[in-house]
Design a protein around this motif. Sequence first.
Motif, short mmCIF file in Angstrom:
data_model
loop_
_atom_site.label_atom_id
_atom_site.label_comp_id
_atom_site.label_asym_id
_atom_site.label_seq_id
_atom_site.Cartn_x
_atom_site.Cartn_y
_atom_site.Cartn_z
N PHE A 1 -40.59 22.43 17.57
CA PHE A 1 -41.06 22.74 15.49
C PHE A 1 -42.05 21.84 15.89
O PHE A 1 -41.81 20.69 16.26
N ILE A 2 -42.48 22.43 14.56
CA ILE A 2 -44.01 21.10 13.99
C ILE A 2 -44.34 21.46 12.42
O ILE A 2 -44.65 22.85 12.70
N ARG A 3 -44.22 20.51 11.60
CA ARG A 3 -44.44 21.33 10.21
C ARG A 3 -45.44 21.31 9.95
O ARG A 3 -46.19 19.43 10.23
N VAL A 4 -46.57 21.76 9.57
CA VAL A 4 -48.27 20.80 8.99
C VAL A 4 -48.77 21.70 8.03
O VAL A 4 -47.98 22.75 7.22
N ARG A 5 -49.88 21.00 7.11
CA ARG A 5 -50.31 21.99 5.79
C ARG A 5 -52.01 22.00 6.70
O ARG A 5 -52.51 21.17 6.83
N ALA A 6 -51.96 23.30 5.66
CA ALA A 6 -52.88 23.76 5.73
C ALA A 6 -53.54 24.39 4.87
O ALA A 6 -52.87 25.35 3.60
N SER B 1 -55.02 13.73 11.76
CA SER B 1 -55.50 14.73 10.83
C SER B 1 -55.28 14.64 9.31
O SER B 1 -55.06 15.27 8.50
N GLY B 2 -53.69 14.17 9.01
CA GLY B 2 -52.89 14.00 7.86
C GLY B 2 -52.27 15.11 7.22
O GLY B 2 -51.56 14.93 6.00
N GLN B 3 -52.15 16.59 7.83
CA GLN B 3 -51.17 17.64 7.60
C GLN B 3 -50.00 17.86 8.39
O GLN B 3 -49.81 18.56 8.82
N PHE B 4 -49.52 16.60 9.24
CA PHE B 4 -48.79 16.40 10.06
C PHE B 4 -47.13 16.69 8.69
O PHE B 4 -47.35 15.03 8.31
#
Length: 100
Positions: free
Chosen positions: A65-70, A34-37
């Motif tokens: 936990f997981i960090r993402v961008r949105a 996704s390129g947002q991870f």
Amino acid sequence: MNEYILLMHQDAVHTEAACDPQQWEQYLGQLRSSGQFDGGSSMAPGLRLRKNQVDQPSASDLGGFIRVRAVSLESAKQFLVGNPVYEAGGTVEIRELPRS
């Protein structure tokens, strides 16, 4: 783009599915593509500390936990699809990490 953290609780109805390494590998591959991870990890038990208090074991309900961008909290929900904990009937909490 905002940053979010997905907190996986250890309350999945189907525990084996929530912990299946193949499902996690597939899900993490999906996130990477996704390129947002921005990473994540499982979490071991720890301590809750409070000044002038006796140390207490950490709550055992968080498993990772997981960090993402949105762009928004609503769009961050897309990262629930394929999450082994979520798909196994468990709780995944999404929190924005505000810029300070």
